[in-house]
Write a protein that holds these residues in place. Structure first.
Motif, PDB file in Angstrom:
ATOM      1  N   GLU A   9       0.824  -1.204   0.000  1.00  0.00           N
ATOM      2  CA  GLU A   9       0.000   0.000   0.000  1.00  0.00           C
ATOM      3  C   GLU A   9       0.859   1.256   0.000  1.00  0.00           C
ATOM      4  O   GLU A   9       2.005   1.248   0.438  1.00  0.00           O
ATOM      5  N   ASP A  10       0.295   2.330  -0.511  1.00  0.00           N
ATOM      6  CA  ASP A  10       0.971   3.615  -0.529  1.00  0.00           C
ATOM      7  C   ASP A  10       0.807   4.249   0.847  1.00  0.00           C
ATOM      8  O   ASP A  10      -0.298   4.631   1.240  1.00  0.00           O
ATOM      9  N   VAL A  11       1.902   4.350   1.588  1.00  0.00           N
ATOM     10  CA  VAL A  11       1.823   4.874   2.953  1.00  0.00           C
ATOM     11  C   VAL A  11       1.517   6.363   2.979  1.00  0.00           C
ATOM     12  O   VAL A  11       1.235   6.918   4.044  1.00  0.00           O
ATOM     13  N   ARG A  12       1.568   7.020   1.815  1.00  0.00           N
ATOM     14  CA  ARG A  12       1.273   8.449   1.734  1.00  0.00           C
ATOM     15  C   ARG A  12      -0.129   8.722   1.200  1.00  0.00           C
ATOM     16  O   ARG A  12      -0.515   9.873   1.042  1.00  0.00           O
ATOM     17  N   LYS A  13      -0.874   7.670   0.970  1.00  0.00           N
ATOM     18  CA  LYS A  13      -2.222   7.846   0.436  1.00  0.00           C
ATOM     19  C   LYS A  13      -3.177   8.219   1.564  1.00  0.00           C
ATOM     20  O   LYS A  13      -3.227   7.563   2.606  1.00  0.00           O
ATOM     21  N   LYS A  14      -3.954   9.268   1.364  1.00  0.00           N
ATOM     22  CA  LYS A  14      -4.937   9.700   2.355  1.00  0.00           C
ATOM     23  C   LYS A  14      -5.961   8.601   2.557  1.00  0.00           C
ATOM     24  O   LYS A  14      -6.523   8.072   1.599  1.00  0.00           O
ATOM     25  N   ARG A  15      -6.214   8.237   3.813  1.00  0.00           N
ATOM     26  CA  ARG A  15      -7.180   7.176   4.090  1.00  0.00           C
ATOM     27  C   ARG A  15      -7.846   7.413   5.440  1.00  0.00           C
ATOM     28  O   ARG A  15      -7.389   8.224   6.239  1.00  0.00           O
ATOM     29  N   ARG A  16      -8.919   6.672   5.674  1.00  0.00           N
ATOM     30  CA  ARG A  16      -9.654   6.815   6.925  1.00  0.00           C
ATOM     31  C   ARG A  16      -8.846   6.232   8.076  1.00  0.00           C
ATOM     32  O   ARG A  16      -8.240   5.173   7.946  1.00  0.00           O
ATOM     33  N   TYR A  17      -8.853   6.929   9.199  1.00  0.00           N
ATOM     34  CA  TYR A  17      -8.108   6.461  10.367  1.00  0.00           C
ATOM     35  C   TYR A  17      -8.798   5.248  10.990  1.00  0.00           C
ATOM     36  O   TYR A  17      -9.968   5.306  11.365  1.00  0.00           O
TER      37      TYR A  17
END
Length: 308
Positions: A9-17
């Protein structure tokens, strides 16, 4: 090597906490501080949290666990050079590791450290002692609103444009916004409210311990009085973890008081004891397991030192 079928996964991708999806590495040479942060992360619901005590362990752990966030402790007494470690992360051959969000914690955070850390590639900063609420806020920052990643000849790391005061606890980030502490529990307010009984008692204990070097004859009486006062308040507030830590601290201080030779090597334990009590002040009562871990860890440290 990891197979091509494994999705990275892209660790810099905005995602839900969602703490259950966090894979965190806690880097700190001090076992006490490392275990404390591990416990806080677990109380927040993180299912995969691992510790690393040196640079070699750090990179091996991040690679093996495919960590999505790195929490690194910055302490002058630590074996790990944080700035060098962060720079190594930002220049690592594995792009997923190179882009990992980094949160730096420190009990002595200064503006100079923030500037140096920013230039090395640190995302967020957190002052210790810290509450689970403080840790969760920083995790949400790097997960829900990650900084854009910059990869250039002169700098590699998160964009440094966004203003991010190290001690700001408000819900928004503009200068005109006011810090909002209405959601902070009574336990967390202890350090914010300097007039809270336990905060006052702890301040008195800290000052009494400082007299060991300047007034060795008068210090014992002041230290015993300060310890008794703190214990009385902790008992009244039914704070068992605080009482247990004070008892451990008292046992060690009696040895120091009666043995001048022990005073020479007592500063580390005294500092750790005060730091432990400060940490208990900001750990809410509902985090009973974490508070017990903090108290037990200090008791173990005292026993090891007394047996040495």
């Amino acid at each position: 090597m990891y197979g091509d079928s494994i999705h990275i996964e892209d660790v810099r991708k905005k995602r839900r906490y969602d703490p259950r999806n966090i894979r965190a590495t806690i880097a700190c040479s001090n076992r006490f501080n490392r275990n404390l942060m591990l416990e806080i992360m677990r109380t927040l619901g993180a299912l995969q949290v691992d510790g690393a005590k040196c640079n070699n362990t750090l990179f091996r752990t991040i690679e093996d666990q495919r960590s999505t966030v790195l929490v690194i402790d910055w302490n002058d007494e630590d074996e790990m050079n944080v700035v060098d470690a962060v720079k190594r992360v930002r220049r690592y051959h594995d792009d997923n590791i190179r882009r990992i969000p980094i949160i730096a914690t420190s009990s002595q955070l200064t503006k100079e450290m923030v500037l140096e850390g920013r230039n090395a590639g640190i995302d967020e900063f957190l002052r210790r002692p810290c509450s689970p609420t403080d840790v969760e806020k920083r995790l949400k920052m790097v997960i829900e609103t990650p900084r854009p990643f910059v990869d250039s000849k002169v700098y590699i790391g998160p964009c440094r444009r966004r203003k991010n005061p190290a001690d700001y606890h408000g819900p928004r980030r503009r200068d005109r916004d006011q810090s909002n502490i209405k959601d902070i529990s009574d336990a967390e307010k202890q350090l914010i409210d300097k007039k809270a009984p336990l905060s006052v008692a702890l301040s008195g204990l800290r000052m009494a311990c400082e007299l060991l070097s300047s007034d060795p004859k008068g210090a014992p009486k002041r230290i015993r009085a300060a310890l008794n006062k703190a214990k009385q308040i902790a008992v009244q507030e039914n704070d068992q973890a605080f009482v247990k830590t004070l008892n451990s601290f008292e046992a060690f201080m009696e040895i120091v008081i009666h043995s001048p030779s022990a005073q020479k090597n007592a500063s580390f334990i005294i500092t750790t004891g005060i730091t432990t009590l400060e940490q208990l002040l900001v750990l809410p009562r509902e985090f009973g397991s974490a508070r017990e871990t903090v108290s037990n860890a200090f008791a173990d440290a005292i026993q090891r030192r007394m047996a040495a």
